[in-house]
Design an enzyme around this catalytic site. Structure first.
Site, PDB file in Angstrom:
ATOM      1  N   PRO A   2      36.697  48.188   2.097  1.00  0.00           N
ATOM      2  CA  PRO A   2      37.820  49.206   2.490  1.00  0.00           C
ATOM      3  C   PRO A   2      37.945  50.332   1.263  1.00  0.00           C
ATOM      4  O   PRO A   2      37.955  49.985   0.136  1.00  0.00           O
ATOM      5  CB  PRO A   2      39.125  48.244   2.521  1.00  0.00           C
ATOM      6  CG  PRO A   2      38.491  46.974   2.374  1.00  0.00           C
ATOM      7  CD  PRO A   2      37.104  46.848   1.990  1.00  0.00           C
ATOM      8  N   GLU A   3      38.244  51.636   1.744  1.00  0.00           N
ATOM      9  CA  GLU A   3      38.556  52.472   0.677  1.00  0.00           C
ATOM     10  C   GLU A   3      40.121  53.014   1.183  1.00  0.00           C
ATOM     11  O   GLU A   3      40.725  52.460   1.982  1.00  0.00           O
ATOM     12  CB  GLU A   3      37.481  53.603   1.058  1.00  0.00           C
ATOM     13  CG  GLU A   3      35.907  53.098   0.623  1.00  0.00           C
ATOM     14  CD  GLU A   3      34.889  54.303   0.588  1.00  0.00           C
ATOM     15  OE1 GLU A   3      35.438  55.387   0.555  1.00  0.00           O
ATOM     16  OE2 GLU A   3      33.767  53.960   1.023  1.00  0.00           O
TER      17      GLU A   3
END
Ligand SMILES: [Zn+2]
Length: 290
Positions: A2-3
């Protein structure tokens, strides 16, 4: 992994359902190392009975504020997910922390690879000290061409490595860095001090663009990322370079290439993103040619 767009998507979906709720129980901790600055007992003492005041994000940290300047910060690392589910539903494997709420829902932190972390802070100052030690400007809310130019001034590192450094710029990871560099037509191996003013401008705009589009598409899901209601995002259907090695560039038709930079892969178009010039000093190059 996840960014920023995935964390922002989760924050936006949790906000309307979490704010105003009261925590009635904290349990499920089976992996104490995920709590670097707190414990299950500590979380119980600090959070049970408190209401959720806000849900926010800084870089890749999801921030939940409770009564009395108490904060929980969730970092999902490789594979962590924050799910909001009915308490009556069985907890899935790899659930490592559960906050039960007064409306019959549970906020569950699920992480098969156990790299995710949850922090507790007891004041705004404590939270801000923690974040400012680790994070540069937020790449969605605080970045513009002037800020990027001033951050890059005097830096000699490769641009791709700098973009991944959270203390340099917060929120961008490998996937969105590759997409932004393609968008800006900057090769990942260029050194920071070799970028022209126009390239820095394009790169700042490109970072913003790929993040905003990622959020509009509710994030990128390859294998493990899910939104708080369990649904995957669909940005993976819109990528230009990441994971597209061997496929044609959407802009020029050249074959997308992948190179290894440190531990990470970089994906780029060899035609749109020109490789840096020879690392040899100018005199050396001239002599070779001559
Ligand atoms: Zn191209």
């Amino acid at each position: 992994m996840p960014e920023l767009p995935e964390v922002e998507t989760t924050a936006r979906s949790l906000r309307p359902v979490l704010v105003g709720r009261r925590v009635t129980a904290v349990d499920g901790v089976d992996w104490p190392r995920m709590l670097p600055n707190t414990t299950e007992a500590d979380l119980q003492a600090s959070l049970v009975g408190e209401h959720v005041i806000s849900v926010g994000r800084r870089g890749k940290y999801l921030l939940v504020e409770f009564d009395g300047e108490t904060w929980a910060a969730f970092h999902r690392k490789m594979s962590g997910n924050l799910l909001l589910e009915r308490a009556t539903l069985p907890r899935e494997r790899h659930t490592h922390l559960v906050l039960t709420l007064d409306d019959g829902n549970e906020l569950r932190f699920v992480d098969a690879r156990k790299f995710g972390r949850v922090y507790l802070f007891r004041s705004n100052v404590e939270l801000n000290d923690f974040l400012s030690e680790r994070l540069g400007p937020d790449s969605l809310n605080e970045l513009d061409p002037a800020i990027l130019a001033s951050k890059l001034r005097g830096r000699k590192g490769r641009i791709k490595s700098l973009l991944l450094d959270q203390a340099f710029l917060a929120g961008v990871g490998n996937l969105y860095a590759d997409e932004a560099l393609w968008q800006a037509r900057v090769h990942p191996l260029r050194t920071a001090d070799s970028l022209t003013k126009a390239e820095v401008h394009r790169l700042a705009e490109a970072i913003k663009l790929v993040l905003v589009l990622g959020i509009e598409r509710r994030g990128t899901s390859f294998s493990t990322y899910r939104d708080s209601d369990g649904t995957p995002g669909d940005n993976q259907d819109h990528l230009n370079v990441y994971g597209r090695e061997g496929q044609p560039c959407a802009r020029c038709g050249s074959t997308i290439r992948r190179i290894q930079l440190g531990q990470r892969s970089s994906h780029f178009c060899p035609r749109c993103q020109r490789a840096p010039k020879s690392p040899l000093p100018v005199g050396e190059v001239a002599r070779q040619r001559g």
